[in-house]
Design an enzyme around this catalytic site. Structure first.
Site, PDB file in Angstrom:
ATOM      1  CG  HIS A  27     107.166  44.746  25.211  1.00 45.06           C
ATOM      2  ND1 HIS A  27     105.858  44.504  24.888  1.00 45.06           N
ATOM      3  CD2 HIS A  27     107.915  43.989  24.362  1.00 45.06           C
ATOM      4  CE1 HIS A  27     105.811  43.634  23.893  1.00 45.06           C
ATOM      5  NE2 HIS A  27     107.050  43.316  23.549  1.00 45.06           N
TER       6      HIS A  27
ATOM      7  CB  ILE B 221     113.862  38.596  19.611  1.00 44.16           C
ATOM      8  CG1 ILE B 221     114.151  37.542  18.526  1.00 44.16           C
ATOM      9  CG2 ILE B 221     114.037  38.033  21.012  1.00 44.16           C
ATOM     10  CD1 ILE B 221     115.549  36.995  18.521  1.00 44.16           C
ATOM     11  CG  HIS B 222     108.384  40.451  21.751  1.00 43.81           C
ATOM     12  ND1 HIS B 222     107.713  41.636  21.533  1.00 43.81           N
ATOM     13  CD2 HIS B 222     107.986  39.605  20.765  1.00 43.81           C
ATOM     14  CE1 HIS B 222     106.938  41.504  20.477  1.00 43.81           C
ATOM     15  NE2 HIS B 222     107.083  40.279  19.984  1.00 43.81           N
ATOM     16  CB  VAL B 223     114.131  41.679  25.830  1.00 40.23           C
ATOM     17  CG1 VAL B 223     114.638  41.672  27.265  1.00 40.23           C
ATOM     18  CG2 VAL B 223     115.054  40.880  24.911  1.00 40.23           C
TER      19      VAL B 223
END
Length: 116
Positions: free
Chosen positions: A47, A108-110
């Site tokens: 995450h 923004i989450h990856v």
């Protein structure tokens, strides 16, 4: 060495904690416009969160004046998502808005892998 980030109770973790003190984070990428780091309280096994260093409240408040920052932000998101997909076999990219957005700063989450 990455330090433990204390429990934060404000409404803009990124402006208040992350951007001024990236040394307290597990940084993945940093340049003059963007900071990316492993989430301090991950929801998924892998995450990473990516933020513009300049305050932009959310995706829905982006203006034409933010164009160069957003372009760079998306370049970093693309590179981190590609690397995550390459190393884990999958990746998801997401941002939250309104009541779903805990920190009122575009981020923004990856992520990949199961929820923790």
């Amino acid at each position: 060495m990455v330090q433990s980030v204390p429990q934060y109770r404000g409404d803009d973790f990124y402006c208040d904690v992350a951007i001024p003190d990236p040394g307290s984070l597990d940084v993945v990428h940093e340049d003059e416009l963007v900071l990316a780091f492993h989430h301090t309280r991950p929801f998924w096994t892998n995450h990473i969160v990516i933020v513009p260093k300049r305050h932009i409240a959310s995706l829905t408040t982006v203006s034409s004046a933010d164009e160069h920052v957003i372009r760079r932000l998306l370049e970093v998101v693309q590179a981190i998502a590609a690397e995550t997909e390459r190393t884990t076999g999958a990746a998801a990219v997401l941002t939250n808005l309104g009541e779903y957005q805990d920190s009122k700063h575009l981020h923004i989450h990856v992520h990949s892998g199961p929820r923790r």
